[in-house]
Design a protein around this motif. Structure first.
Motif: not given
Length: 614
Positions: A1-16
């Motif tokens: 299918m198509s669509g979007i996904c993601g998050w905000i408020g978590h992570g250790h850097g843009a590459a990861e």
């Protein structure tokens, strides 16, 4: 299918973060191979997978935007900006005006995400009809989201934990109604709503709800002309730039779209129909009548029991929630036939019933509602004692029918719609294990139905039922069925009846123009009486129903698949083993079509489990 996904408020850097969001997006591109566009920050990420015409994204000034859908901008100034600078720039301008401005500035079917990491804000939204789904989960102060639950559960903060309530709701409705999901903590946006995230907290708002104008007094001729023009405009807008075709069941909706597509395209439309070699299920002759009438380039395929067995595992893989509407199978084979013929986008007639009053239950409930108009004193003191206390009344057919009528009419709406619910007939305690039921609220399905029903302030019964069905029948059931079936076939799908113009037009019709006494679709049929063949106008509603119960009795391959699936389901501690034995034995032998529905629902649940290694 198509669509979007993601998050905000978590992570250790843009590459990861980019690597993780690309992994989350993989299920979105698994069937059509759409390119994945990924945008990542230090504590957020956003990905979009869709065809070129339906994918719009931007990352600028700390803001990432992803829009999936066949949409246009409402405001002329924004359209000019999009033409000059790109759709993403226009979306960013609308975002700066606020969430309401952005959501209401879009026309069409969409799922939208805006992530502003520096401000600690995000917005999720879906279209008015709920065509494109969007699930979300708040894990601590991290918002994780995805068009498919299969994406969302790939994030480390939101692993898959099954929710007994979601599973119970599935068996009750044969799908999982939004906002619920089959996973603990996950929710889905309702049609016409958005979610706003600010610094670890979320709030949801409704930006659009169906509003009915019931006192219309416009002349029929004027309404007919406008309706026909709206039909042409909606079909024209839905065509896009790729080769198009249309599902053709031979019903009023699909036949209308096929005829209009011939008209606006200026050439024979490509139409596709599914048949079944099973008495009482094959509607192919009506599709042929419509095709001959409009001169379409028609294509047919007869689905076999072997086709059904082959499709079942693939169907379970395509749906991110357990889904038990068996007509997804013929929809898939129809879309696959069109795809092989070079068609890239199919027109579905979904929405016509819910906008114009086409379901049999509308007239049935209108008859039940008449009983409510009888004065209570007369009902309680005279009618009911006479009917229920008449000596030997159980042996008199007329009195038996009167008793049944009064019993059903006495059930309040919308619970009355579920009088014949399959799970209700069996009884939850006979179907589910005690341990499973301890984790589920058996009253929740009806409570949720009542809450949705209560959202409409329409004065008339027909419009309150239509508002309910726009959510439960359309957004929760029919749209996912067609969308996922087409996704599995690598096909785009559009629903011209759900255009903003068409929805607004239907809202302005009077209740009597939708349901005239017990005449369904009164205005719709009268306005198209000189356009559609008379056989289509007068036919009984059917559609792409699958004769699974009948075939199950006749086909060893289906019998083996069902028995194997339900045998494994026994070991999951959800459904009672003795109920499964009774279902496959005595119940199925007594009435294959009726009880075959529950076999399908439970079989697809087990198949869904297998596809996800639960």
């Amino acid at each position: 299918m198509s669509g979007i996904c993601g998050w905000i408020g978590h992570g250790h850097g843009a590459a990861e973060n980019r690597a993780l969001v690309e992994a989350m997006a993989a299920p979105l591109a698994r069937f059509d191979g759409s390119a994945v566009q990924a945008m990542a920050g230090n504590a957020s990420a956003l990905a979009l997978a869709a065809g070129v015409d339906c994918a719009h994204s931007l990352q600028r000034d700390g803001v990432a935007i992803a829009l999936w859908g066949d949409v246009r901008l409402r405001d002329a100034a924004r359209r000019e900006q999009a033409a000059a600078e790109g759709m993403g720039a226009a979306l960013l301008s609308l975002w700066k005006q606020g969430a309401e401005a952005l959501c209401n500035g879009l026309v069409g079917a969409f799922a939208l995400a805006v992530v502003d990491e520096r401000a600690g804000e995000a917005l999720l939204a879906i279209d008015r009809m709920g065509t494109h789904p969007l699930a979300w989960q708040l894990a601590g102060e991290t918002l994780v989201f995805g068009s498919s639950a299969d994406s969302l559960v790939r994030h480390p903060l939101t692993p898959a934990r099954l929710d007994p309530q979601g599973l119970y709701n599935y068996v009750y409705f044969h799908m999982v109604p939004a906002p619920g999901t089959v996973y603990q903590g996950q929710q889905r946006l309702l049609p016409g709503t958005y979610l706003r995230y600010r610094q670890g907290r979320v709030e949801q708002q409704t930006y659009w709800r169906m509003q009915f104008q019931e006192d219309g007094k416009r002349p029929f001729a004027e309404l007919k002309d406008e309706f026909r023009e709206v039909l042409r405009s909606s079909v024209r807008d839905a065509c896009g730039t790729q080769p198009v075709g249309a599902f053709l069941s031979g019903g009023t909706d699909s036949s209308t779209l096929a005829g209009i597509l011939c008209e606006v395209g200026g050439k024979p439309a490509k139409t596709y129909s599914i048949g079944f070699e099973a008495q009482g299920y094959d509607e192919m002759e009506y599709a042929r009548i419509a095709s001959r009438h409009f001169g379409t380039e028609h294509h047919e395929y007869y689905v076999t029991p072997a086709d059904v067995a082959d499709a079942i595992p693939h169907m379970a893989q395509a749906f991110d929630q357990p889904f038990g509407n068996a007509s997804a199978v013929p929809a898939y084979y129809c879309a696959r036939m069109a795809r092989a013929d070079g068609v890239a986008r199919m027109f579905g007639g979904d929405g016509g019933d819910e906008l114009f009053g086409g379901n049999e239950r509308y007239s049935k409930q209108q008859v039940f509602a008449l009983y409510e108009r009888v004065p209570e004193l007369l009902r309680k003191a005279l009618l009911e004692p006479a009917v229920f206390n008449f000596p030997g009344g159980g042996r008199v057919q007329l009195l038996r029918k009167a008793r049944s009528y009064i019993e059903q009419a006495s059930v309040p709406m919308p619970a009355r719609l579920e009088t014949y619910n399959l799970l209700g007939r069996y009884g939850p305690a006979q179907v589910f294990t005690d341990d499973f039921l301890a984790g589920a609220d058996t009253g929740q399905p009806l409570a949720g139905l009542s809450a949705t029903y209560g959202l409409s302030d329409a004065p008339s019964l027909i419009n309150r039922m239509l508002a309910l069905d726009l959510k439960v029948t359309l957004a929760d059931n029919d749209l996912p069925k067609v969308m996922r079936a087409c996704e599995l076939a690598g096909m785009e799908v559009a629903f011209p009846f759900l255009s903003e113009q068409m929805v607004a037009f239907s809202a302005g019709l009077t209740p009597q123009q939708k349901l005239n006494g017990t005449q369904l679709r009164y205005f719709f049929k009268e306005a198209l009486r000189d356009f559609l063949p008379n056989e289509i106008i007068t036919k009984q509603k059917h559609g792409f129903g699958l004769p699974f119960g009948v075939w199950l009795q006749q086909t060893p391959q289906l019998q083996a698949l069902a028995a194997d699936s339900l045998s494994d389901l026994k070991r999951r501690g959800i459904v009672r083993a003795d109920f499964i034995d009774l279902l496959l034995g005595q119940h199925l032998a007594e009435h294959a079509s009726y009880h075959g529905t529950m076999v399908w629902v439970l079989m697809m649940l087990e198949q869904w489990f297998r596809q996800r290694a639960h």
